[in-house]
Design an enzyme around this catalytic site. Structure first.
Site, mmCIF file in Angstrom:
data_model
loop_
_atom_site.group_PDB
_atom_site.id
_atom_site.type_symbol
_atom_site.label_atom_id
_atom_site.label_comp_id
_atom_site.label_asym_id
_atom_site.label_seq_id
_atom_site.Cartn_x
_atom_site.Cartn_y
_atom_site.Cartn_z
ATOM 1 N N ASP A 116 0.859 -1.170 0.000
ATOM 2 C CA ASP A 116 0.000 0.000 0.000
ATOM 3 C C ASP A 116 0.908 1.238 0.000
ATOM 4 O O ASP A 116 1.444 1.598 -1.041
ATOM 5 C CB ASP A 116 -0.893 -0.128 1.253
ATOM 6 C CG ASP A 116 -2.016 0.864 1.322
ATOM 7 O OD1 ASP A 116 -2.681 1.075 0.310
ATOM 8 O OD2 ASP A 116 -2.246 1.427 2.412
ATOM 9 N N PHE A 165 -10.019 -0.248 -0.486
ATOM 10 C CA PHE A 165 -9.676 -1.154 0.607
ATOM 11 C C PHE A 165 -10.282 -2.518 0.315
ATOM 12 O O PHE A 165 -11.487 -2.643 0.113
ATOM 13 C CB PHE A 165 -10.163 -0.615 1.947
ATOM 14 C CG PHE A 165 -9.566 -1.358 3.100
ATOM 15 C CD1 PHE A 165 -8.282 -1.078 3.533
ATOM 16 C CD2 PHE A 165 -10.276 -2.367 3.731
ATOM 17 C CE1 PHE A 165 -7.706 -1.783 4.582
ATOM 18 C CE2 PHE A 165 -9.707 -3.079 4.785
ATOM 19 C CZ PHE A 165 -8.419 -2.788 5.210
HETATM 20 P P1 IMP Z 1 1.759 -0.359 3.913
HETATM 21 O O1 IMP Z 1 2.814 -0.288 4.980
HETATM 22 O O2 IMP Z 1 0.948 0.909 3.833
HETATM 23 O O3 IMP Z 1 2.282 -0.753 2.556
HETATM 24 O O4 IMP Z 1 0.686 -1.400 4.409
HETATM 25 C C1 IMP Z 1 0.813 -2.728 4.192
HETATM 26 C C2 IMP Z 1 -0.103 -3.502 5.092
HETATM 27 O O5 IMP Z 1 -1.345 -2.802 5.337
HETATM 28 C C3 IMP Z 1 -0.504 -4.768 4.376
HETATM 29 O O6 IMP Z 1 0.423 -5.797 4.608
HETATM 30 C C4 IMP Z 1 -1.882 -5.030 4.945
HETATM 31 O O7 IMP Z 1 -1.760 -5.742 6.146
HETATM 32 C C5 IMP Z 1 -2.437 -3.661 5.226
HETATM 33 N N1 IMP Z 1 -3.297 -3.211 4.094
HETATM 34 C C6 IMP Z 1 -3.009 -2.260 3.189
HETATM 35 N N2 IMP Z 1 -4.016 -2.103 2.307
HETATM 36 C C7 IMP Z 1 -4.954 -3.016 2.656
HETATM 37 C C8 IMP Z 1 -6.248 -3.372 2.111
HETATM 38 O O8 IMP Z 1 -6.743 -2.832 1.106
HETATM 39 N N3 IMP Z 1 -6.904 -4.363 2.758
HETATM 40 C C9 IMP Z 1 -6.403 -5.005 3.859
HETATM 41 N N4 IMP Z 1 -5.208 -4.704 4.395
HETATM 42 C C10 IMP Z 1 -4.492 -3.718 3.803
#
Ligand code: IMP
Ligand code: MG
Length: 195
Positions: A116, A165
């Site tokens: 993300d 999401f």
């Molecule tokens: P980042 O550090 O923002 O890249 O977040 C990564 C983590 O956030 C992922 O490993 C997921 O656990 C959670 N995450 C991010 N987007 C989503 C989503 O759309 N659905 C569910 N979990 C998400």
């Protein structure tokens, strides 16, 4: 007896009722996971390989991926938590469970559910690189490129998805929905927003 406070989600007959739309269906996921398994078979034939799954979101992907891999390999797990609740990550990452063994000199593939902002993975890659693996590459089932805040190189992506999401196939909202066999978008009412 459970000491958990009662959560209204448990009154639901089926989690499917909360899904606004299916973004990636089961058949499409299965086909892509097989392709990703083949990528690993080709890239790591006759090489030492350790797959590192990041808990909990990647468990379903990991379980299917390793069955699509036909070459010998080992697996291990890490758990991280990003401080703060809600549907976005805060960027502050804590290790809840570390790997069981040293990765020095080994070929590592980190298996992620979704990238993300990229903050979680960027932190993880930094600490794993300090342990001097022979190589370190990243395979993620899902990527939301529009949301990226940290520049990070991802080697293999299952599906690039829009900025929505998603839940299912391991991914949760408030720890629920991981068991759905597809990747879906929740109805806004689930977050308390109007339809
Ligand atoms: P980042 O550090 O923002 O890249 O977040 C990564 C983590 O956030 C992922 O490993 C997921 O656990 C959670 N995450 C991010 N987007 C989503 C989503 O759309 N659905 C569910 N979990 C998400
Ligand atoms: Mg995750």
């Amino acid at each position: 007896m459970s000491t958990q406070p009662h959560r209204p989600v448990f009154d639901k007959v089926s989690l499917h009722q909360d899904i606004a739309k299916v973004l990636v269906d089961e058949v499409t996921i299965r086909k892509r996971v097989r392709e990703l398994g083949d990528v690993i078979n080709r890239e790591y034939a006759h090489k030492d390989l350790l797959l590192v799954s990041v808990l909990k979101g990647s468990i379903i992907f990991m379980a299917d991926l390793i069955r699509a891999i036909t070459i010998p390999h080992e697996i291990d797990f890490m758990a991280t938590s990003s401080y703060g609740a809600g549907t976005s990550s805060s960027g502050v990452v804590r290790i809840l469970k570390d790997l069981n063994s040293s990765i020095e000199g080994r070929n590592i593939v980190v298996v992620e559910d979704i990238i993300d902002s990229g903050r979680t993975l960027s932190y993880l890659v930094r600490i794993l690189q300090e342990r001097r693996p022979a190589s370190l590459r990243i395979m993620t089932l899902l990527d939301k490129p529009e949301r990226r805040e940290v520049d990070i190189h991802v080697d293999w992506v299952g599906f690039s998805i829009p900025n929505e999401f998603v839940v299912g196939y391991g991914l949760d909202y408030d720890e629920i929905y991981r068991n759905l066999p597809f990747i879906g978008v929740l109805k806004p009412s689930v977050y308390g927003a109007p339809e």
